[in-house]
Scaffold this motif. Structure first.
Motif: not given
Ligand code: HEM
Length: 324
Positions: A45-52, A77-84
């Motif tokens: 549910a919680r993540g942040v997106c970045y240019d790549a 475009t990438v998104r890092f996230s916590h699995t929860g």
């Protein structure tokens, strides 16, 4: 199915897991376990997106026609996230992390590669995963999951039990930039002669692998990993090398709880350079990454889970985009 025998296999979608009711049941169960968080993904549910940008090495381009693996750089475009599924989960927790990439292809289409830091999944099929989620439901008497039910699941599915132990014991990364990520499933690469060969993907962090002791991570701020990445990007891009692992005779392709032998020869497919947070975070947060569709040159294997995931992600997307 194993790598040596898949050639004669006509891949088919698992009818049970592709049914919308099965997908809805999986999403309902995650909501039951973690609450309904309006407008949010029902997992990660919680993540942040970045240019790549991915710069292919050209090595994989000799093996497949896939557009993002040739020689020209491809925007991503990438998104890092916590699995929860609960967006309030803490960055210091021992939990899986996600690294989803959308490659923007030269013809205007796109393809996603979704990876996590455990190297395997906790169930061989989506039906088995539903059993696991149901086993993890809170016991009304104690308000906690019943460990006996989880143990029973692990005993009933020994392969999944080993994967469960690996996922539960996953290390806390010191940074989103210092952990490996695996796309887990086997895919097929189609060569110039039309033959298909199984492959798996892994992202290797160019900053090296660094973990943090869970006791120390417990004192982190709730959003430590995102803050750390912001600071790191202020000093320059974060890079990962994309490794492609070719399957060999006997490697299982239909079971995401099973890894292929370690130390295998790998192909360096390219390097992803992550530069900055996307300008329109709200737009990207509302998008959906999906293990399908793929792109010509890369195809699904006989692993039944990716097709089931697509159906589940569509349900999650539908609920969150209607503010449910
Ligand atoms: C049947 C098995 C699975 C179920 C039911 C499931 C469920 C979900 C759901 C509901 C979402 C949110 C989708 C959205 O709203 O956009 C999600 C996202 C995600 N899943 Fe899964 N998942 C499964 C398997 C996997 C596997 C095997 C991986 C490993 C590669 C994985 C990695 C991720 C990641 C990284 C995201 C976040 C993607 C993003 O940043 O948008 N999942 N999953």
């Amino acid at each position: 199915m194993t790598a040596g025998r898949w050639c004669s296999y006509v891949w088919r979608m698992s009818p049970a897991s592709s049914r919308p009711q099965a997908a809805a049941a999986l999403v309902d169960t995650t909501e039951h376990l973690s609450g309904t968080h309006t407008g949010r993904r029902r997992a990660h549910a919680r993540g942040v997106c970045y240019d790549a940008e991915l710069t292919p090495s050209g090595e994989a381009g000799r093996l497949t026609a896939a557009a993002h693996l040739q020689s020209d750089p491809v925007r991503a475009t990438v998104r890092f996230s916590h699995t929860g599924a609960d967006p309030q989960r803490l960055d210091g927790e021992r939990a899986a992390r996600g690294f989803a990439t959308r490659f923007h292809l030269p013809d205007g289409s796109a393809t996603d590669l979704i990876a996590v830091n455990p190297d395997r999944f906790v169930a061989s099929t989506s039906e088995q995963f539903l059993d696991l989620l149901q086993a993890a439901e809170r016991d009304p008497a104690t308000g906690k999951p019943d460990p006996a039910k989880i143990r029973a699941y692990a005993e009933l599915h020994p392969e999944a039990g080993a994967a469960l132990a690996a996922v539960v014991g996953v290390c806390v990364p010191s940074s989103y930039a210092t952990t490996e990520y695996w796309a887990i499933h086997a895919f097929l690469r189609r060569d110039a002669d039309g033959a298909a060969h199984p492959v798996k993907y892994r992202w290797e962090p160019d900053s090296g692998i660094q973990h943090t002791d869970p006791a120390e991570a417990a004192s982190w701020s709730p959003r430590h990993l995102t803050e750390e990445l912001t600071e790191r990007l202020a000093d320059g891009p974060v890079t990962f090398t994309l490794k492609v692992q070719p399957g060999e005779e006997g490697d299982p392709t239909d079971d995401p709880t099973r890894t292929w032998p370690a130390g295998r020869r790998e192909i360096t497919a390219g390097r992803s350079r992550i530069t900055a947070e996307v300008a329109d975070q709200q737009y990207w947060e509302a998008q959906s990454f999906d293990p399908n569709p793929l792109t010509p040159g890369i195809e699904a294997s006989d692993d039944p889970v990716p097709a089931a995931r697509s159906a589940v992600y569509a349900v999650s997307y539908d609920r969150r985009s209607h503010q449910r």
